[in-house]
Design a protein around this motif. Structure first.
Motif, short mmCIF file in Angstrom:
data_model
loop_
_atom_site.label_atom_id
_atom_site.label_comp_id
_atom_site.label_asym_id
_atom_site.label_seq_id
_atom_site.Cartn_x
_atom_site.Cartn_y
_atom_site.Cartn_z
N LEU A 181 -5.44 49.55 64.23
CA LEU A 181 -4.34 48.60 64.44
C LEU A 181 -4.86 47.17 64.54
O LEU A 181 -4.18 46.22 64.17
N GLY A 182 -6.10 47.03 65.03
CA GLY A 182 -6.70 45.71 65.14
C GLY A 182 -6.86 45.04 63.79
O GLY A 182 -6.68 43.81 63.67
N TYR A 183 -7.17 45.83 62.76
CA TYR A 183 -7.30 45.24 61.41
C TYR A 183 -5.95 44.75 60.90
O TYR A 183 -5.87 43.72 60.22
N LEU A 184 -4.89 45.47 61.23
CA LEU A 184 -3.55 45.00 60.84
C LEU A 184 -3.21 43.70 61.54
O LEU A 184 -2.68 42.76 60.92
N LEU A 185 -3.54 43.62 62.82
CA LEU A 185 -3.28 42.40 63.59
C LEU A 185 -4.08 41.23 63.00
O LEU A 185 -3.57 40.10 62.86
N MET A 186 -5.34 41.51 62.61
CA MET A 186 -6.19 40.47 62.01
C MET A 186 -5.56 39.96 60.72
O MET A 186 -5.54 38.75 60.46
N TYR A 187 -5.05 40.89 59.91
CA TYR A 187 -4.42 40.50 58.64
C TYR A 187 -3.18 39.63 58.89
O TYR A 187 -2.98 38.60 58.23
N LEU A 188 -2.37 40.03 59.86
CA LEU A 188 -1.16 39.26 60.16
C LEU A 188 -1.50 37.85 60.66
O LEU A 188 -0.83 36.87 60.32
N LEU A 189 -2.56 37.76 61.48
CA LEU A 189 -2.97 36.44 61.99
C LEU A 189 -3.46 35.53 60.87
O LEU A 189 -3.26 34.32 60.89
N LEU A 190 -4.11 36.13 59.87
CA LEU A 190 -4.57 35.34 58.72
C LEU A 190 -3.40 34.91 57.83
O LEU A 190 -3.45 33.88 57.17
N LEU A 191 -2.34 35.73 57.83
CA LEU A 191 -1.19 35.40 56.98
C LEU A 191 -0.40 34.21 57.51
O LEU A 191 0.22 33.48 56.72
N ILE A 192 -0.42 34.01 58.81
CA ILE A 192 0.40 32.93 59.39
C ILE A 192 0.02 31.56 58.83
O ILE A 192 0.88 30.84 58.30
N PRO A 193 -1.28 31.14 58.91
CA PRO A 193 -1.62 29.83 58.31
C PRO A 193 -1.41 29.82 56.79
O PRO A 193 -1.05 28.78 56.23
N ALA A 194 -1.64 30.97 56.13
CA ALA A 194 -1.43 31.01 54.67
C ALA A 194 0.04 30.80 54.34
O ALA A 194 0.38 30.09 53.37
N PHE A 195 0.91 31.37 55.17
CA PHE A 195 2.35 31.21 54.95
C PHE A 195 2.76 29.76 55.19
O PHE A 195 3.56 29.19 54.42
N ILE A 196 2.20 29.14 56.22
CA ILE A 196 2.53 27.74 56.52
C ILE A 196 2.05 26.82 55.41
O ILE A 196 2.74 25.89 54.98
N MET A 197 0.84 27.08 54.89
CA MET A 197 0.29 26.27 53.80
C MET A 197 1.13 26.39 52.53
O MET A 197 1.26 25.44 51.75
N GLY A 198 1.71 27.58 52.33
CA GLY A 198 2.46 27.81 51.10
C GLY A 198 3.86 27.26 51.11
O GLY A 198 4.53 27.20 50.06
N LYS A 199 4.34 26.83 52.30
CA LYS A 199 5.73 26.31 52.38
C LYS A 199 5.84 24.91 51.79
O LYS A 199 4.92 24.12 51.81
#
Length: 261
Positions: free
Chosen positions: A243-261
């Motif tokens: 589950l920790g790897y999923l959490l790590m992936y989600l945390l990495l997605l947040i800045p990527a999502f913000i950059m893509g807006k």
């Protein structure tokens, strides 16, 4: 240092991967979730993060050799790059283009918009394949079919899926033996001989595939096949580390999502 393997077999990697002991349902949900995210968000940054994270899971955690992973990506990469190039290149006058060359009576050109669209589409396709590789390179086909059974996919589809999958490897091994035998007899010494050898291989492969199909069915009946395939499934516990790897992936997605807006 681990050496790259001279052969490529997805089934082989599914047994040696360090991710093979992960909970199968979790891996399927993780992979599908990443795929849906890449398609829904539709930004370069999210695609790049997904490609990099799946690369880390397969090579860093799964311990699959980097060269083996790149070889597995090579075939889809060829189609993806050609598709991306087809999106980028336009025909016409080439007004406001970044790059243009004359092509007979017209021009081939690339604009800023088509370049961005081609790169975004290619990266999105790479990200989708990387997400699916996370499951297919770490999970035997029998376990994936067990997951599909739990979500009530029709049995006939699952059986066809399994038989076609197994038969691909049988034909691959048969053809590999044929090619090695032909090479040892100089069957590919020149173009004309190569064409004759290839046509003979194709004809023999059809006959051998029919015989292999009979043998495969006899083997299934000898093991109690009664019209429904049943697979042994090892119970794999979902751990906090997974589950920790999923959490790590989600945390990495947040800045990527913000950059893509």
């Amino acid at each position: 240092m681990k050496k790259a393997h001279s052969h490529i077999s997805i089934d082989y990697y599914s047994y040696i991967s360090g991710l093979s002991n992960w909970n199968t349902m979790y891996k399927v949900i993780f992979s599908l979730g990443a795929l849906i995210t890449v398609i829904a968000v539709n930004t370069v940054a999210v695609s790049v993060v997904t490609i990099a994270f799946m690369l880390y899971l397969n090579i860093g955690v799964g311990k699959i050799h980097g060269m083996d992973y790149l070889k597995l990506l090579w075939l889809p990469a060829a189609f993806i790059l050609l598709g991306g190039l087809a999106i980028m290149v336009q025909f016409g006058k080439g007004t406001d283009s970044l790059f243009a060359i004359r092509f007979f009576w017209t021009k081939l050109y690339i604009t800023k918009d088509t370049l961005a669209l081609g790169i975004n589409t290619a990266l999105k396709a790479f990200a989708a394949i990387s997400a699916f590789y996370m499951v297919t390179l770490s999970t035997p086909m029998g376990e994936i079919i067990s997951v599909f059974k739990k979500v009530h996919v029709p049995v006939i589809i699952l059986e066809l899926m399994h038989l076609i999958y197994r038969y691909i490897f049988i034909l691959f091994d048969t053809n590999k033996a044929q090619r090695e035998a032909a090479k040892s007899r100089n069957g590919y010494c020149d173009l004309a001989t190569s064409l004759r050898t290839f046509s003979s291989e194709a004809a023999n492969l059809f006959v051998l595939s029919m015989k292999k199909a009979d043998m495969y069915y006899d083997a299934m009946e000898a093991r109690g096949y009664d019209g429904e395939l049943n697979f042994w499934e090892e119970k794999k516990v979902l751990t906090r580390r997974q589950l920790g790897y999923l959490l790590m992936y989600l945390l990495l997605l947040i800045p990527a999502f913000i950059m893509g807006k």
